[in-house]
Design a protein around this motif. Structure first.
Motif, PDB file in Angstrom:
ATOM      1  N   ASN A 147      51.605  36.411  42.793  1.00 36.06           N
ATOM      2  CA  ASN A 147      51.404  36.424  44.376  1.00 36.06           C
ATOM      3  C   ASN A 147      49.854  36.194  44.580  1.00 36.06           C
ATOM      4  O   ASN A 147      49.322  36.017  45.706  1.00 36.06           O
ATOM      5  N   VAL A 148      48.979  36.334  43.374  1.00 31.32           N
ATOM      6  CA  VAL A 148      47.388  36.318  43.705  1.00 31.32           C
ATOM      7  C   VAL A 148      46.882  34.786  43.697  1.00 31.32           C
ATOM      8  O   VAL A 148      46.822  34.089  42.424  1.00 31.32           O
ATOM      9  N   SER A 149      46.460  34.612  44.807  1.00 28.44           N
ATOM     10  CA  SER A 149      45.846  33.257  44.872  1.00 28.44           C
ATOM     11  C   SER A 149      44.124  33.428  44.794  1.00 28.44           C
ATOM     12  O   SER A 149      43.546  32.434  44.651  1.00 28.44           O
ATOM     13  N   PHE A 150      43.901  34.627  45.140  1.00 28.90           N
ATOM     14  CA  PHE A 150      42.468  34.921  45.311  1.00 28.90           C
ATOM     15  C   PHE A 150      42.082  36.167  44.769  1.00 28.90           C
ATOM     16  O   PHE A 150      42.651  37.144  45.295  1.00 28.90           O
ATOM     17  N   PHE A 151      41.294  36.285  44.017  1.00 26.47           N
ATOM     18  CA  PHE A 151      40.614  37.775  43.508  1.00 26.47           C
ATOM     19  C   PHE A 151      39.124  37.801  43.480  1.00 26.47           C
ATOM     20  O   PHE A 151      38.580  36.984  42.709  1.00 26.47           O
ATOM     21  N   GLU A 152      38.593  38.481  44.221  1.00 31.32           N
ATOM     22  CA  GLU A 152      37.087  38.561  44.263  1.00 31.32           C
ATOM     23  C   GLU A 152      36.602  39.135  42.922  1.00 31.32           C
ATOM     24  O   GLU A 152      36.792  40.296  42.623  1.00 31.32           O
ATOM     25  N   ALA A 153      35.861  38.487  41.776  1.00 33.02           N
ATOM     26  CA  ALA A 153      35.779  38.805  40.623  1.00 33.02           C
ATOM     27  C   ALA A 153      34.823  40.052  40.572  1.00 33.02           C
ATOM     28  O   ALA A 153      35.038  40.604  39.642  1.00 33.02           O
ATOM     29  N   ASN A 154      34.023  40.148  41.477  1.00 37.17           N
ATOM     30  CA  ASN A 154      33.098  41.431  41.388  1.00 37.17           C
ATOM     31  C   ASN A 154      34.239  42.863  41.245  1.00 37.17           C
ATOM     32  O   ASN A 154      33.768  43.684  40.841  1.00 37.17           O
ATOM     33  N   LEU A 155      35.384  42.680  41.927  1.00 34.51           N
ATOM     34  CA  LEU A 155      36.162  43.643  41.862  1.00 34.51           C
ATOM     35  C   LEU A 155      37.020  44.124  40.458  1.00 34.51           C
ATOM     36  O   LEU A 155      37.672  44.903  40.199  1.00 34.51           O
ATOM     37  N   THR A 156      36.549  43.220  39.439  1.00 35.27           N
ATOM     38  CA  THR A 156      36.955  43.587  38.091  1.00 35.27           C
ATOM     39  C   THR A 156      36.295  44.574  37.583  1.00 35.27           C
ATOM     40  O   THR A 156      36.695  45.663  36.646  1.00 35.27           O
ATOM     41  N   ALA A 157      35.157  44.996  37.994  1.00 33.59           N
ATOM     42  CA  ALA A 157      34.613  46.297  37.797  1.00 33.59           C
ATOM     43  C   ALA A 157      35.317  47.640  38.141  1.00 33.59           C
ATOM     44  O   ALA A 157      35.477  48.620  37.401  1.00 33.59           O
ATOM     45  N   LEU A 158      36.129  47.358  38.975  1.00 31.86           N
ATOM     46  CA  LEU A 158      37.245  48.409  39.679  1.00 31.86           C
ATOM     47  C   LEU A 158      38.552  48.341  38.661  1.00 31.86           C
ATOM     48  O   LEU A 158      39.018  49.473  38.086  1.00 31.86           O
ATOM     49  N   ILE A 195      38.086  31.970  36.869  1.00 33.94           N
ATOM     50  CA  ILE A 195      36.920  32.795  37.228  1.00 33.94           C
ATOM     51  C   ILE A 195      36.747  34.044  36.433  1.00 33.94           C
ATOM     52  O   ILE A 195      35.980  34.574  35.967  1.00 33.94           O
ATOM     53  N   LEU A 196      38.064  34.657  35.955  1.00 34.21           N
ATOM     54  CA  LEU A 196      38.209  35.988  35.250  1.00 34.21           C
ATOM     55  C   LEU A 196      37.766  35.811  33.660  1.00 34.21           C
ATOM     56  O   LEU A 196      37.460  36.708  32.867  1.00 34.21           O
ATOM     57  N   ARG A 197      37.785  34.483  33.213  1.00 34.00           N
ATOM     58  CA  ARG A 197      37.346  34.025  32.036  1.00 34.00           C
ATOM     59  C   ARG A 197      35.936  33.588  32.049  1.00 34.00           C
ATOM     60  O   ARG A 197      35.312  34.184  30.945  1.00 34.00           O
ATOM     61  N   LYS A 198      35.368  33.155  33.055  1.00 32.64           N
ATOM     62  CA  LYS A 198      34.039  32.977  33.270  1.00 32.64           C
ATOM     63  C   LYS A 198      33.147  34.251  33.126  1.00 32.64           C
ATOM     64  O   LYS A 198      32.134  34.131  32.537  1.00 32.64           O
ATOM     65  N   ASN A 199      33.398  35.324  33.717  1.00 38.43           N
ATOM     66  CA  ASN A 199      32.777  36.498  33.725  1.00 38.43           C
ATOM     67  C   ASN A 199      33.103  37.394  32.718  1.00 38.43           C
ATOM     68  O   ASN A 199      32.838  38.870  32.810  1.00 38.43           O
ATOM     69  N   ASN A 200      34.097  37.258  31.558  1.00 38.17           N
ATOM     70  CA  ASN A 200      34.383  37.835  30.611  1.00 38.17           C
ATOM     71  C   ASN A 200      35.260  38.917  30.520  1.00 38.17           C
ATOM     72  O   ASN A 200      35.545  39.515  29.582  1.00 38.17           O
ATOM     73  N   PHE A 201      35.842  38.868  31.876  1.00 40.77           N
ATOM     74  CA  PHE A 201      36.834  40.127  32.037  1.00 40.77           C
ATOM     75  C   PHE A 201      38.287  39.854  31.084  1.00 40.77           C
ATOM     76  O   PHE A 201      38.706  40.849  30.595  1.00 40.77           O
ATOM     77  N   LEU A 202      38.513  38.675  31.026  1.00 46.58           N
ATOM     78  CA  LEU A 202      39.777  38.556  30.458  1.00 46.58           C
ATOM     79  C   LEU A 202      39.568  38.230  29.084  1.00 46.58           C
ATOM     80  O   LEU A 202      40.777  38.207  28.262  1.00 46.58           O
TER      81      LEU A 202
END
Length: 293
Positions: A41-52, A79-86
């Motif tokens: 159901n996630v269409s948008f995830f603000e990437a800075n919140l991967t810190a949390l 987005i979450l691959r670009k910022n290394n989270f995934l």
């Protein structure tokens, strides 16, 4: 197997923080399990919140759990691959050619040089970052480092998580920067220091005041004095979550709310307005009379 199904959007607002904090509290009691996060159901995830979200995964790892994300759509995954989270979850890295992301990192509290280098490279070197004098540049860096220092001194945490995201297509081109620790919270520190029980949002507000600190023989507060003044002029935003308190400053308006869950740590999000063409310096530099503080 334990399944968590995320809602449609996760943003840097009260509801976004409140939801992830609820998840963090739920995973604290999970041991030796496979945990699945369903992003259908996630269409948008603000990437800075991967810190949390990273704090959530840190807790799972500490209790010998495994985890994976399923049904993630291409936009959010990219987005979450670009910022290394995934990447730690087995996804391949994508190069961020447009430099809209700040890399997700978790720092050892003793890694001063690593953290300073990260802020210089990932945040302050953004070409669209407002023009500031060299002295103010150093003060902003020092202020952000003091937030990190507070997490180390008060938080007593294993890791400090950071991430950010730049939104160049929005009118004020906001750059979101988030720093999270899961140590002792501001409400507990301030209540002990003042020798009285205080609401979470009031404790954050107290800590925002220049000179207020629970550390002995030093001044400081949260370390946001210069950044707070800069954000006022820059028309940016500051959000802080700790214990059950939510504090937000935006355009001379302070919002204080109470979370539905309790976060035993501190979240600091600074949102810089990168559509700001002014030049800023410290007042004692006597340069640009219109933008001094």
């Amino acid at each position: 197997m334990v399944l968590f199904k995320f809602p449609a959007d996760i943003k840097s607002d009260f509801n976004g923080y409140d939801y992830i904090v609820q998840i963090i509290n739920l995973v604290k009691d999970i041991k030796d399990e496979e945990v699945i996060f369903d992003f259908q159901n996630v269409s948008f995830f603000e990437a800075n919140l991967t810190a949390l979200f990273g704090v959530c995964l840190e807790i799972l790892i500490s209790k010998n759990n495994t985890f994976r994300i399923i049904n993630i759509n291409n936009k959010v995954e990219t987005i979450l691959r670009k910022n290394n989270f995934l990447i730690e979850l087995g996804f391949e890295k994508i190069i961020d050619n447009y430099e809209t992301s700040m890399q997700y990192k978790k720092f050892d509290p003793k890694d001063d040089d690593g953290f300073n280098g990260y802020i210089l490279e990932q945040l302050l070197s953004k070409s669209e970052f407002p023009s500031v004098s060299p002295k103010l540049h150093k003060e902003i860096l020092r202020n952000i480092f003091e937030i990190y220092e507070n997490a180390r001194t008060h938080g007593k945490c294993d890791f400090i998580h950071t991430c950010g995201q730049f939104f160049p297509r929005k009118p004020n081109k906001p750059l979101h920067f988030t720093l999270v620790d899961k140590g002792i919270n501001i409400k507990e520190n301030v209540s002990i220091f003042l020798n009285e029980e205080i609401e979470g949002s009031d404790a954050i507000e107290w800590a925002m005041v220049k000179g207020n600190t629970t550390k002995l023989n030093t001044s400081g507060g949260l370390g946001l004095a210069v950044i707070f003044e800069f954000i006022k002029l820059n028309r940016g935003k500051i959000q802080i979550v700790s214990a059950d308190g939510y504090f937000e400053y935006r355009n001379d308006l302070v919002t204080k709310l109470k979370l539905n869950s309790y976060f035993n740590g501190t979240i600091v999000t600074i949102i810089f307005n990168l559509n700001d063409k002014n030049y800023y310096s410290l007042i004692n530099e006597k340069t640009d009379l219109k933008n001094l503080f």
